[in-house]
Design a protein around this motif. Sequence first.
Motif, PDB file in Angstrom:
ATOM      1  N   SER A  18       8.298   2.555   9.081  1.00 47.17           N
ATOM      2  CA  SER A  18       9.005   3.432   8.070  1.00 47.17           C
ATOM      3  C   SER A  18       7.835   3.824   6.604  1.00 47.17           C
ATOM      4  O   SER A  18       8.448   4.859   6.250  1.00 47.17           O
ATOM      5  N   VAL A  19       6.813   2.546   5.835  1.00 46.71           N
ATOM      6  CA  VAL A  19       6.575   2.729   4.608  1.00 46.71           C
ATOM      7  C   VAL A  19       5.610   3.845   4.813  1.00 46.71           C
ATOM      8  O   VAL A  19       5.298   4.996   4.268  1.00 46.71           O
ATOM      9  N   LEU A  20       5.026   4.159   6.717  1.00 42.15           N
ATOM     10  CA  LEU A  20       3.848   4.707   6.588  1.00 42.15           C
ATOM     11  C   LEU A  20       3.892   5.345   7.473  1.00 42.15           C
ATOM     12  O   LEU A  20       3.548   6.182   7.495  1.00 42.15           O
ATOM     13  N   GLY A  21       4.626   5.392   8.782  1.00 43.22           N
ATOM     14  CA  GLY A  21       5.003   6.223   9.719  1.00 43.22           C
ATOM     15  C   GLY A  21       5.886   7.321   9.187  1.00 43.22           C
ATOM     16  O   GLY A  21       5.512   8.666   9.301  1.00 43.22           O
ATOM     17  N   GLU A  22       7.234   6.256   9.369  1.00 43.68           N
ATOM     18  CA  GLU A  22       8.383   7.199   9.182  1.00 43.68           C
ATOM     19  C   GLU A  22       7.635   8.487   7.665  1.00 43.68           C
ATOM     20  O   GLU A  22       8.180   9.825   7.445  1.00 43.68           O
ATOM     21  N   GLY A  23       7.354   7.762   6.455  1.00 40.27           N
ATOM     22  CA  GLY A  23       6.340   8.473   5.571  1.00 40.27           C
ATOM     23  C   GLY A  23       6.069   9.338   5.697  1.00 40.27           C
ATOM     24  O   GLY A  23       6.444  10.307   5.273  1.00 40.27           O
ATOM     25  N   SER A  24       5.008   9.413   6.110  1.00 40.36           N
ATOM     26  CA  SER A  24       4.438  10.456   6.878  1.00 40.36           C
ATOM     27  C   SER A  24       5.298  11.479   7.927  1.00 40.36           C
ATOM     28  O   SER A  24       5.082  12.887   7.709  1.00 40.36           O
ATOM     29  N   GLY A  72      -3.910  29.207   9.330  1.00 40.98           N
ATOM     30  CA  GLY A  72      -2.678  28.119   9.505  1.00 40.98           C
ATOM     31  C   GLY A  72      -3.764  26.611   9.512  1.00 40.98           C
ATOM     32  O   GLY A  72      -2.829  25.659   9.968  1.00 40.98           O
ATOM     33  N   PHE A  73      -4.943  26.336  10.151  1.00 40.13           N
ATOM     34  CA  PHE A  73      -5.693  25.120  10.451  1.00 40.13           C
ATOM     35  C   PHE A  73      -5.288  24.569   8.928  1.00 40.13           C
ATOM     36  O   PHE A  73      -5.469  23.491   9.096  1.00 40.13           O
ATOM     37  N   ALA A  74      -5.754  25.856   8.000  1.00 42.65           N
ATOM     38  CA  ALA A  74      -5.677  25.201   6.734  1.00 42.65           C
ATOM     39  C   ALA A  74      -4.633  23.791   6.286  1.00 42.65           C
ATOM     40  O   ALA A  74      -4.636  23.130   5.469  1.00 42.65           O
ATOM     41  N   HIS A  75      -3.829  25.080   6.869  1.00 48.85           N
ATOM     42  CA  HIS A  75      -2.297  24.455   6.500  1.00 48.85           C
ATOM     43  C   HIS A  75      -1.984  22.697   6.339  1.00 48.85           C
ATOM     44  O   HIS A  75      -1.530  22.114   6.503  1.00 48.85           O
ATOM     45  N   VAL A  76      -2.731  22.928   8.056  1.00 51.26           N
ATOM     46  CA  VAL A  76      -2.106  21.629   8.545  1.00 51.26           C
ATOM     47  C   VAL A  76      -3.243  20.903   8.168  1.00 51.26           C
ATOM     48  O   VAL A  76      -2.522  19.829   7.913  1.00 51.26           O
ATOM     49  N   ARG A  77      -4.520  21.205   8.179  1.00 53.18           N
ATOM     50  CA  ARG A  77      -5.182  19.845   7.051  1.00 53.18           C
ATOM     51  C   ARG A  77      -4.395  19.615   5.570  1.00 53.18           C
ATOM     52  O   ARG A  77      -5.139  18.403   5.140  1.00 53.18           O
ATOM     53  N   ALA A  78      -3.962  20.748   5.323  1.00 51.49           N
ATOM     54  CA  ALA A  78      -3.010  20.548   3.495  1.00 51.49           C
ATOM     55  C   ALA A  78      -2.004  19.072   4.305  1.00 51.49           C
ATOM     56  O   ALA A  78      -1.961  17.826   2.864  1.00 51.49           O
ATOM     57  N   LEU A  79      -1.156  19.503   5.123  1.00 52.70           N
ATOM     58  CA  LEU A  79      -0.441  18.651   5.491  1.00 52.70           C
ATOM     59  C   LEU A  79      -0.874  16.933   5.754  1.00 52.70           C
ATOM     60  O   LEU A  79      -0.689  16.153   5.492  1.00 52.70           O
ATOM     61  N   GLN A  80      -1.573  16.995   6.627  1.00 47.97           N
ATOM     62  CA  GLN A  80      -3.209  15.663   6.106  1.00 47.97           C
ATOM     63  C   GLN A  80      -2.902  15.036   5.041  1.00 47.97           C
ATOM     64  O   GLN A  80      -2.967  14.085   4.790  1.00 47.97           O
ATOM     65  N   GLN A  81      -3.802  15.303   4.495  1.00 49.10           N
ATOM     66  CA  GLN A  81      -4.276  15.146   3.135  1.00 49.10           C
ATOM     67  C   GLN A  81      -2.520  15.045   2.296  1.00 49.10           C
ATOM     68  O   GLN A  81      -2.791  13.986   1.638  1.00 49.10           O
ATOM     69  N   ALA A  82      -1.346  15.768   2.581  1.00 48.11           N
ATOM     70  CA  ALA A  82      -0.079  15.122   1.698  1.00 48.11           C
ATOM     71  C   ALA A  82       0.709  14.117   1.882  1.00 48.11           C
ATOM     72  O   ALA A  82       1.005  13.342   1.587  1.00 48.11           O
ATOM     73  N   MET A  83      -0.227  13.459   3.516  1.00 51.16           N
ATOM     74  CA  MET A  83       0.897  12.249   4.074  1.00 51.16           C
ATOM     75  C   MET A  83      -0.124  11.199   3.901  1.00 51.16           C
ATOM     76  O   MET A  83      -0.079  10.073   3.702  1.00 51.16           O
ATOM     77  N   ASP A  84      -1.504  11.199   3.339  1.00 52.33           N
ATOM     78  CA  ASP A  84      -2.684  10.401   3.082  1.00 52.33           C
ATOM     79  C   ASP A  84      -1.602  10.273   1.244  1.00 52.33           C
ATOM     80  O   ASP A  84      -1.917   9.142   0.992  1.00 52.33           O
ATOM     81  N   GLN A  85      -2.255  11.314   1.089  1.00 49.12           N
ATOM     82  CA  GLN A  85      -1.312  10.836  -0.205  1.00 49.12           C
ATOM     83  C   GLN A  85      -0.186  10.326  -0.856  1.00 49.12           C
ATOM     84  O   GLN A  85      -0.209   9.491  -1.424  1.00 49.12           O
ATOM     85  N   GLY A  86       1.072  10.237  -0.239  1.00 48.26           N
ATOM     86  CA  GLY A  86       2.284   9.861   0.140  1.00 48.26           C
ATOM     87  C   GLY A  86       1.999   8.378   0.648  1.00 48.26           C
ATOM     88  O   GLY A  86       2.496   7.798  -0.245  1.00 48.26           O
ATOM     89  N   ARG A  87       1.084   8.382   1.250  1.00 48.63           N
ATOM     90  CA  ARG A  87       0.949   6.777   1.680  1.00 48.63           C
ATOM     91  C   ARG A  87       0.483   5.897   0.547  1.00 48.63           C
ATOM     92  O   ARG A  87       1.024   5.164  -0.080  1.00 48.63           O
ATOM     93  N   GLN A  88      -0.524   6.402  -0.081  1.00 51.17           N
ATOM     94  CA  GLN A  88      -1.340   5.629  -1.415  1.00 51.17           C
ATOM     95  C   GLN A  88      -0.012   5.575  -2.324  1.00 51.17           C
ATOM     96  O   GLN A  88      -0.483   4.380  -2.633  1.00 51.17           O
ATOM     97  N   ARG A  89       0.627   6.477  -2.282  1.00 54.75           N
ATOM     98  CA  ARG A  89       1.699   6.633  -3.671  1.00 54.75           C
ATOM     99  C   ARG A  89       2.336   4.874  -3.270  1.00 54.75           C
ATOM    100  O   ARG A  89       2.687   4.161  -4.039  1.00 54.75           O
ATOM    101  N   ARG A  90       3.130   5.174  -1.378  1.00 58.55           N
ATOM    102  CA  ARG A  90       4.064   3.727  -1.330  1.00 58.55           C
ATOM    103  C   ARG A  90       3.111   2.841  -1.426  1.00 58.55           C
ATOM    104  O   ARG A  90       3.482   1.740  -1.911  1.00 58.55           O
ATOM    105  N   LEU A  91       1.533   2.761  -0.713  1.00 58.31           N
ATOM    106  CA  LEU A  91       1.172   1.589  -1.059  1.00 58.31           C
ATOM    107  C   LEU A  91       0.895   1.044  -2.754  1.00 58.31           C
ATOM    108  O   LEU A  91       0.919  -0.371  -2.820  1.00 58.31           O
TER     109      LEU A  91
END
Length: 401
Positions: free
Chosen positions: A260-266, A360-379
């Motif tokens: 939930s915290v790491l996987g579903e958050g992403s 499109g490639f830049a958008h996917v990379r931005a998605l990965q960065q957003a996932m990383d930032q979200g995980r960091q906030r929750r941690l």
Amino acid sequence: MTADVEIDLGGLGFDRGAHLLVQRALAGLPPGGRVAVSGTDAALGVHLPAWCRSRGHRVEWPDPAHRSRLVAVVVRGTADDDRWFGAERAGPPLPAALHSRPPPRWGLGARGALLEAGGPEARFDLDDRDLVWADIAPTLYAQAAARQWDPQTAVPWDDTFALPADVEAAVVQVMTYLVENEQAALVVPARFIGRIHPHFREVVQLLAVQVADEARHMEVFSRRALLRGAELGTSSAGGRQSLFTLVAESDFALASFLLSVLGEGSFVDLLGFLVRHAPDPVTRRICWLAMQDERRHVVFGMAHLEHQATVDPLLRDRLRAAIHRRHDALADTAGLNADVFDALVVLAAGGWNPDDVAAGFAHVRALQQAMDQGRQRRLVRLGFRPDEAAALSALHTRNFM
């Protein structure tokens, strides 16, 4: 033949419920209280004393010379009370004052019920409040129950749209990936429902709704993938291995953390990405609906772990170890299915000229960065230092979930 209460059963016999009227009359009397019983059922003289003997009451018979409709006087005994000698309440009915560790003898009794002594001791290994509880659970359950949606009516399946074959193929591939992830997200809470003591029923109810959520998500993602007659896309070995590490986790806190915290958050970030870049109304709608459910799953996971962090000083050590253990288990896998990554680029690009693909490639990379930032906030919310949260987030599986 004096009596405190008189009841007339009319023609009602004990074979049709007369005992309920006698029982009701006796209930308001102390031991020794007297109920005069009259009635016309032919078997009343046999059935009444038999019932009284079974319940510990005494019967006094009237003088036959003075007997008309009067059958007998029942003198209340104490056996009805004795039956509940040693009984106890299974805690309070409401969650405001839950027991920290309900005893096994409460088992499957309804919370707050008066439990007759004896009976089986149903043991549940998740029987400690701090192992499963979050104060927000009752509210989240009420919200979840109110916001269930019907896949048949909530999604515009009949909307007319036509996609280029390569774009439709990208949608199918992403839907295939989503089905696999939601399948794991269903299995994980389902494995714990039967292990949680029913005293903490709001958590059980909430997880049951979570399982129902994932079942709906699997249904709509599968249906969208097959909507135009295509076969499902590819399933990578690394992706399945990543999901299996979630299913194999037997510790409730660690499973909640990883799922939930790491996987579903992403996953919430991924669904938001798909809402923004969906090429058709059906894909957009099902991703939006699923995103609302997944946000609720993350809220409970965070609330549960924040509560546990206040009572378990070693929790962060356990969470840290779980991340490293999962990272090591997946070190030799390829991570995210390359077909899924490419499909996301296609959907975000919206076209095939080089600039579109680059965007499109830049958008996917931005998605990965957003996932990383979200995980960091929750941690960080769970008490990790920002630098350690960044390092731990970087170890999260490349498969997103």
